[in-house]
Scaffold this active site. Structure first.
Site, short mmCIF file in Angstrom:
data_model
loop_
_atom_site.label_atom_id
_atom_site.label_comp_id
_atom_site.label_asym_id
_atom_site.label_seq_id
_atom_site.Cartn_x
_atom_site.Cartn_y
_atom_site.Cartn_z
N GLU A 1 0.77 -1.23 0.00
CA GLU A 1 0.00 0.00 0.00
C GLU A 1 0.81 1.29 0.00
O GLU A 1 0.68 2.11 0.93
CB GLU A 1 -0.98 -0.01 1.19
CG GLU A 1 -1.95 -1.18 1.13
CD GLU A 1 -3.10 -1.09 2.13
OE1 GLU A 1 -3.07 -0.21 2.99
OE2 GLU A 1 -4.02 -1.92 2.03
N GLU B 1 -5.55 -8.12 -0.77
CA GLU B 1 -6.27 -7.91 0.50
C GLU B 1 -7.72 -7.55 0.21
O GLU B 1 -7.99 -6.72 -0.66
CB GLU B 1 -5.67 -6.76 1.32
CG GLU B 1 -4.36 -7.04 1.97
CD GLU B 1 -3.91 -5.93 2.94
OE1 GLU B 1 -4.77 -5.12 3.37
OE2 GLU B 1 -2.72 -5.88 3.24
C1 BGC Z 1 -3.01 -3.01 6.95
C2 BGC Z 1 -3.74 -3.44 8.18
C3 BGC Z 1 -5.20 -3.11 8.11
C4 BGC Z 1 -5.77 -3.60 6.82
C5 BGC Z 1 -7.19 -3.18 6.67
C6 BGC Z 1 -3.66 -3.60 5.79
O1 BGC Z 1 -2.93 -3.32 4.67
O2 BGC Z 1 -1.71 -3.44 7.00
O3 BGC Z 1 -3.15 -2.86 9.31
O4 BGC Z 1 -5.86 -3.76 9.15
O5 BGC Z 1 -5.01 -3.16 5.73
O6 BGC Z 1 -7.30 -1.80 6.86
#
Ligand code: BGC
Length: 392
Positions: A217, A332
């Site tokens: 990210e 993710e």
């Molecule tokens: C972060 C996490 C977070 C998740 C959802 C991830 O990329 O590393 O800390 O919980 O995104 O926001």
């Protein structure tokens, strides 16, 4: 596209119907997102023609089979199809020190994830808190040994492993977490490359099932221009020790699919792209403690509008993938535990199915913490969530 161009010389050029290619690619009706890429390819073909003493006149070109402009090598596509259901081992090694966010990577989690049917583990790691602040930015040997041991256990179990760099807070200009140290801002990028160089040398001999993801990210201080340049420099370092390992790169704006258009993939065939997708954000992040201002709870999922936001985001990435010739990993997605379970299950199933229909490998965020599919207190999976991921 440059990979293809670089394979063409003045001897092979006549075998490509350059004029037809150019005409098709320059079509004003071509979708907007493809036009800039095509413009670059057209420019490359034109300069090649000029250098070889040819012209863009169709009559001068022999009729040849169409050229497929594909950037990723077949091996990358094969890997993307073999990755299977994926799970993030989140909140373990990307906390300032393992265990500080309530979870450590235990051998039984590896076995449980495998038994449940997951075939990829993404391993987020906060290397920046475990490397020296000055050149040559030596990674703490004990930490490197810990990560290596986990990678080896996961590979031995049969998983594909996506090893990344996560939460180098200062690189994004975020505030440091408790327990983190800051370094001289002038060396941030050099240190990033130096750390990757060490990871590359240390793990260069591992199976092809180990994939490197350069950074989680990128955002804030990492503008598209800065990030594109840093990714390119880092990849060159990694390639010294890992000639053909698949390396994953995501766009800025925290890996938003809508930022893919700003991502310049380095000239390399062993690449995959990645996006993270948490829309509808007011559903997935309701009540999340790290979001300010906090989002109110009580939002359900999935209305037709919510479902189309999900479809659009994933298909935006799919469209980029088709236009650019690289697989895209949905690295993710997930819904925080403050949402009601029935809605989390609906959302999770819908995202998983939409990604699968778009032929995108996916990795759920995450194993056993606040989005967790697994309850580390009872040592059991949450059956409805698990079913939404690996069931029908
Ligand atoms: C972060 C996490 C977070 C998740 C959802 C991830 O990329 O590393 O800390 O919980 O995104 O926001």
């Amino acid at each position: 596209m440059y990979i293809m161009l670089s394979n063409i010389d003045c001897v092979t050029l006549p075998h490509f119907n350059a004029s037809t290619l150019i005409q098709n690619m320059a079509k004003p009706t071509a979708p907007k997102s493809q036009r800039s890429l095509r413009t670059a390819l057209v420019a490359g073909l034109l300069s090649l023609l000029a250098a070889c003493g040819g012209s863009e006149d169709a009559k001068n070109d022999p009729v040849t089979p169409p050229v497929v402009v594909t950037q990723a090598a077949a091996k990358v596509w094969d890997l993307s199809r073999a990755m299977g259901p994926g799970i993030n081992f989140g909140n373990m090694l990307e906390s300032p020190n393992e265990g500080e966010w309530g979870l450590s990577a235990k051998p039984e989690y590896i076995q449980a994830a495998w038994n449940a049917g997951f075939r990829t583990v993404r391993l987020p790691v906060r290397w920046s808190n475990h490397a020296s602040a000055q050149f040559p930015y030596i990674i703490d040997p004990a930490f490197l040994a810990r990560v290596t041991s986990l990678v080896d256990q996961l590979l031995a179990r049969g998983f594909h492993v996506v090893l990344n760099m996560h939460h180098y807070r200062q690189l994004d200009d975020d505030l440091p977490d408790v327990g983190e140290f800051l370094v001289d801002p002038a060396i941030l990028e050099d240190r990033f490359v130096g750390i990757w160089s060490q990871i590359g040398h240390h793990l260069g001999s591992r199976s092809d099932r180990l994939l490197f993801e350069l950074y989680n990210e990128p955002h804030g201080r990492l503008t598209p221009a800065k990030w594109n340049s840093l990714a390119d420099t880092t990849l060159k370092q990694v390639r010294i020790s890992n000639k053909e390992r698949v390396v994953i790169i995501g766009p800025t704006d925290s890996n938003s699919p809508y930022a893919l258009s700003t991502l310049t993939m380095p000239l390399d065939p062993y690449l995959m792209a990645t996006v993270h997708f948490y829309e509808p954000f007011n559903f997935t992040h309701q009540g999340a403690t790290w979001v300010t201002p906090a989002l109110p709870t009580g939002v359900t999922c999935c209305s037709p509008e919510q479902a189309s936001a999900i479809f659009n985001g994933i298909h935006h990435a799919k469209y980029w993938s088709d236009a650019n010739g690289y697989p895209v990993l949905l690295g993710e997605f997930g819904a925080y535990s403050a949402a009601d379970m029935a809605s989390r299950v609906n959302y999770t199933r819908l995202v998983r199915q939409t990604a699968a229909q778009a032929n995108m490998p996916w990795v759920y965020w995450e194993f056993g913490s606040a989005f967790g599919v697994y309850d580390p207190v009872t040592n059991a999976f949450r059956p409805e969530l698990l079913n939404a991921l690996v069931g029908n």
